[in-house]
Design an enzyme around this catalytic site. Structure first.
Site, PDB file in Angstrom:
ATOM      1  N   ASN A 120      27.747 101.704 153.552  1.00 40.75           N
ATOM      2  CA  ASN A 120      29.096 102.255 153.474  1.00 40.75           C
ATOM      3  C   ASN A 120      29.055 103.689 152.941  1.00 40.75           C
ATOM      4  OD1 ASN A 120      31.892 102.325 153.577  1.00 40.75           O
ATOM      5  ND2 ASN A 120      32.161 101.288 151.605  1.00 40.75           N
ATOM      6  N   HIS A 161      37.065  96.792 160.345  1.00 41.45           N
ATOM      7  CA  HIS A 161      37.523  96.622 158.959  1.00 41.45           C
ATOM      8  C   HIS A 161      39.034  96.764 158.826  1.00 41.45           C
ATOM      9  CE1 HIS A 161      37.086 101.121 158.598  1.00 41.45           C
ATOM     10  NE2 HIS A 161      38.086 100.980 157.749  1.00 41.45           N
ATOM     11  N   PHE A 198      35.499 105.716 161.641  1.00 39.10           N
ATOM     12  CA  PHE A 198      35.478 104.582 160.725  1.00 39.10           C
ATOM     13  C   PHE A 198      34.946 104.893 159.330  1.00 39.10           C
ATOM     14  CE2 PHE A 198      31.188 104.319 162.483  1.00 39.10           C
ATOM     15  CZ  PHE A 198      30.395 103.805 161.453  1.00 39.10           C
ATOM     16  N   ASP A 199      34.398 106.083 159.105  1.00 41.68           N
ATOM     17  CA  ASP A 199      33.806 106.330 157.798  1.00 41.68           C
ATOM     18  C   ASP A 199      33.615 107.827 157.593  1.00 41.68           C
ATOM     19  OD1 ASP A 199      32.803 105.635 155.345  1.00 41.68           O
ATOM     20  OD2 ASP A 199      30.965 104.717 156.077  1.00 41.68           O
ATOM     21  N   ASN A 240      35.072  98.838 149.310  1.00 46.68           N
ATOM     22  CA  ASN A 240      35.305 100.144 149.915  1.00 46.68           C
ATOM     23  C   ASN A 240      35.991 101.084 148.922  1.00 46.68           C
ATOM     24  OD1 ASN A 240      35.335 101.781 152.503  1.00 46.68           O
ATOM     25  ND2 ASN A 240      37.502 101.815 151.986  1.00 46.68           N
ATOM     26  N   ASP A 286      31.874  99.271 164.332  1.00 48.15           N
ATOM     27  CA  ASP A 286      33.088  98.992 163.576  1.00 48.15           C
ATOM     28  C   ASP A 286      34.315  99.131 164.477  1.00 48.15           C
ATOM     29  OD1 ASP A 286      35.035  98.615 161.687  1.00 48.15           O
ATOM     30  OD2 ASP A 286      34.283 100.109 160.278  1.00 48.15           O
ATOM     31  N   GLY A 329      42.916 105.969 155.795  1.00 48.87           N
ATOM     32  CA  GLY A 329      44.039 105.859 156.736  1.00 48.87           C
ATOM     33  C   GLY A 329      43.653 106.353 158.106  1.00 48.87           C
ATOM     34  N   ASN A 330      42.644 107.245 158.163  1.00 44.46           N
ATOM     35  CA  ASN A 330      42.108 107.692 159.446  1.00 44.46           C
ATOM     36  C   ASN A 330      41.171 106.656 160.057  1.00 44.46           C
ATOM     37  OD1 ASN A 330      42.207 111.114 158.545  1.00 44.46           O
ATOM     38  ND2 ASN A 330      43.077 110.274 160.435  1.00 44.46           N
ATOM     39  N   SER A 331      40.899 105.580 159.337  1.00 43.21           N
ATOM     40  CA  SER A 331      40.109 104.503 159.921  1.00 43.21           C
ATOM     41  C   SER A 331      40.792 104.010 161.194  1.00 43.21           C
ATOM     42  CB  SER A 331      39.974 103.347 158.932  1.00 43.21           C
ATOM     43  OG  SER A 331      39.158 103.706 157.852  1.00 43.21           O
TER      44      SER A 331
END
Length: 715
Positions: A212, A85, A665-666, A327, A221, A647-649
């Site tokens: 999600n 993503h 990712f989540d 999101n 992801d 932002g940590n994605s």
């Protein structure tokens, strides 16, 4: 009043006491980690905490900002791992109805087949992190309001300009502890980034909006990119002659996977957290801001889906924007629900009340003045949100506004220009203008603007802006007529038209006439007037917040609680462990999912339409070296109690030896509110197990050369 000296003492005390706090709470600056050696070791870290103190040394030098998230180098040849993503804009940019890389995925057939990212995608490699508090605040002391803001802004721009004189770097000044400390960050800016490997959408986004922020997850992801530079090793725009970037470090992928109780650590660039904000700001977020965001984002989602329902090309062009809106909408809804569940408003008000009673009288005046300034900004919150979205969620209108603002700023000396419109920003602006037609449909843009401006027309009179009323009218009929006229006659949909005006704007010259360009003149004038008001408030808050922080640090020290800065898009470390989740009575979730869950969820219909090659590989049961030795099957995702936010994605998750075991990712639904309120009962982060990535590349959508490049078995 200068709070920094006592603040330093309070911070040191907070770090000393942090050993007794929850190990999973805190987004720590790397420079703080040597002071956390004892709790780090107690949590299970097997390395030397001092090795984590420098952003320019391994392993942290392998961790970078990628697009709107985080990435990490996983080979010596610039191979970069991030989320599907996070890279969706890159994938979408290279997709078309005839070659749908979103749905079908992509595997480059050699390096010559790697596809260039959208022109505005960037990878930033941090090469310096220096404290510059005295330089930033020297001329601000004794000033108030807009003058205070301008002094800080002017000093920050000078520090950035001096830093960037050497060329090929992107510098910034980060505010830590709300106006108390400042750091200059130096980053290598890589603009030639290419798509290497992307799984199909039904792997990279399996479950889409339904899954999600939910657990259990079964999503791959991830995406692999590659960064390139010129033959001289310096950053350069895309060219077939460029060569792979040689990063200062790259992460080693673990062969073994995580299990319950194992130490885990995450490094990344979290966006913004608000845990040190006032009780009044907590109340505003819960009572007004979040409900408003949920409603507006949902309206925009509905608008795009309706406008693209019968247009495959438009669906492709708006796929990345739609995913981002979904999101953000779900995040806002989850944040609201979580803050209510934790009773955060009441708890923050109670905590702040006790803090203020214990606070020295010398800070009380500034704190009360801060609260007054905050209330002024809250009164125009909905207007500001809508006006921001008008630009951020459009393409042609944003282009016109950007070009007009650039023209105005370009008449000033570079040091006096607004951030985002200086010489250093021109390449990024040009890149944004170049990608417009890949993300634009006139009917969709008109529909989006209609949604936002209709809501704007319903605002109270006190929040209205005369220039916007004149441009778009006060009624739905006037709005429809204005938009139809503008989009029927504008030529900004053509790249050459945008770029010719860019050439004039960057030299401060008049722009060739166009309906949207003509409209942008008064609208930008209004934006500048509102900016002046906003910056006056921001300057006062920047001046006054250190008093609040002084009180908060002293109060937290008395409580024996850990102290860490709110996140602000700078590199941070979180640490904790792999941990299960029990969010409600009689409900328990294991911390690891397997491919069995993919099959269980599969309906052969979007969003649970698992690809046939994946289902066949699961049925075959050939998991090779990536099978979990205890579960005897292939794992997919896992949970930790690591402290994360937006932002940590794409942040790498490391084990006790510093090896790569996962990709963040989540978060789970119950912890979406962690950007404001940390609740250890619920806070979990969701990661792709690297064994799942390895299995997909080995057995399902093979890319053995990439596995070899990453130094892991291709079987």
């Amino acid at each position: 009043m200068s709070p920094r000296k006592p603040l330093t003492a309070a911070l040191a005390l907070g770090l000393t006491l942090a050993a007794g706090a929850h190990a999973d709470e805190g987004m720590w600056m790397p420079t703080q980690l040597p002071d956390l050696a004892k709790p780090l070791k107690a949590a299970g870290f097997k390395g030397n905490p001092a090795d984590l103190a420098s952003v320019t040394a391994p392993p942290l030098s392998a961790v970078v900002r990628a697009g709107g998230g985080t990435g990490s180098f996983v080979s010596a040849d610039g191979l970069l791992l991030t989320n599907h993503h996070v890279a969706m804009g890159v994938i979408q940019y290279n997709s078309s109805p005839e070659h749908n890389l979103i749905d079908n995925g992509f595997i480059a057939q050699g390096r010559s087949d790697e596809r260039a990212a959208n022109p505005d995608f960037r990878v930033l490699v941090t090469t310096g992190f220096d404290k510059v508090t005295d330089e930033v605040l020297r001329d601000a002391r004794g000033k108030t309001g807009r003058a205070y803001f301008d002094a800080v802004d002017r000093a920050s721009k000078q520090l950035v300009a001096d830093c960037e004189k050497e060329g090929n770097v992107r510098c910034s000044v980060a505010d830590m502890y709300y106006g108390t400390d400042f750091y200059r960050i130096r980053q290598l800016e890589l603009s030639d980034v290419r798509l290497v490997y992307a799984p199909p959408r039904a792997i990279g986004n399996y479950g889409d909006e339904i899954d999600n922020f939910m657990w259990p997850r079964h999503t791959g992801d991830f995406t692999l990119l590659r960064a390139y530079v010129g033959k001289d090793g310096k950053p350069a725009p895309y060219s077939p002659d460029n060569v792979p970037y040689q990063p200062p470090a790259h992460l080693k992928m673990a062969i073994d996977g995580p299990k319950t109780g194992d130490y885990a650590m995450l490094a990344g660039y979290p966006g913004i957290t608000y845990r040190h904000r006032t009780a009044a700001e907590f109340a505003s977020q819960i009572d007004a801001v979040l409900p408003r965001r949920v409603a507006v984002f949902q309206q925009m989602i509905d608008t795009i889906e309706a406008a693209t329902a019968k247009d495959a090309q438009a669906r492709t062009r708006y796929a990345s924007q739609l995913q981002s809106l979904k999101n953000n909408r779900k995040r806002a809804a989850g944040e609201l629900e979580g803050l209510l569940r934790s009773d955060a408003k009441t708890q923050r008000a109670s905590d702040e009340g006790a803090m203020l009673k214990a606070t020295d009288a010398q800070f009380q005046g500034d704190i009360q003045a801060l609260l007054g300034s905050l209330s002024q900004g809250a009164s125009v919150g909905e207007r500001d949100l809508l006006l921001d979205l008008l630009s951020a969620q459009s393409q042609l209108l944003r282009s016109a506004l950007t070009l007009e603002r650039l023209r105005i700023e370009s008449t000033k000396p570079d040091a006096e220009r607004e951030s985002g419109y200086q010489q250093r920003d021109l390449a990024l602006i040009e890149g944004t203008l170049k990608q417009v037609q890949r993300r634009y449909s006139p009917e969709v843009e008109k529909a989006l603007l209609t949604t936002l401006l209709t809501r704007y027309q319903q605002l109270p009179e006190a929040q209205r802006v005369p220039e916007f009323d004149a441009a778009f009218g006060r009624t739905p009929a006037a709005l429809a007529k204005a938009l139809d006229g503008l989009y029927a006659s504008t030529t900004l949909g053509e790249e050459a038209q945008r770029l010719s005006r860019f050439a004039a704007a960057k030299d401060g010259k008049p722009l060739a006439r166009d309906p949207l360009i003509d409209l942008a003149g008064p609208l930008v004038a209004a934006q500048l007037r509102l900016d002046d008001q906003s910056k006056a408030r921001a300057g006062e808050q920047l001046r006054l917040r250190p008093a609040y922080m002084q009180a908060l640090f002293a109060w937290r020290a008395k409580q024996g609680r850990a102290v860490y800065p709110d996140a602000n898009r700078t590199l941070r470390i979180s640490y904790g462990k792999v941990e299960a989740l029990s969010p409600r009575d009689a409900v328990h979730f294991d911390p690891v999912t397997t491919v069995a869950g993919i099959v269980e969820k599969n309906t052969n219909a979007y969003p649970f339409d698992a690809p046939k090659p994946l289902l066949a590989a699961i049925a075959k049961g050939d998991f090779g070296s990536t099978a979990d030795p205890v579960l005897k099957t292939q794992t997919v995702n896992f949970l930790t109690n690591l402290d994360t936010t937006g932002g940590n994605s794409g942040s790498p998750v490391l084990n006790a030896k510093g090896e790569l075991i996962g990709l963040n990712f989540d978060s789970n639904w119950e912890s979406v509110s962690a950007s404001w309120w940390f609740d250890p009962r619920y806070k979990r982060a969701v990661h792709v197990d690297m064994r799942y990535l390895r299995w997909l590349l080995a057995k399902v959508y093979p890319a053995p050369e990439l596995l070899k490049e990453m130094g892991v078995p291709a079987k």
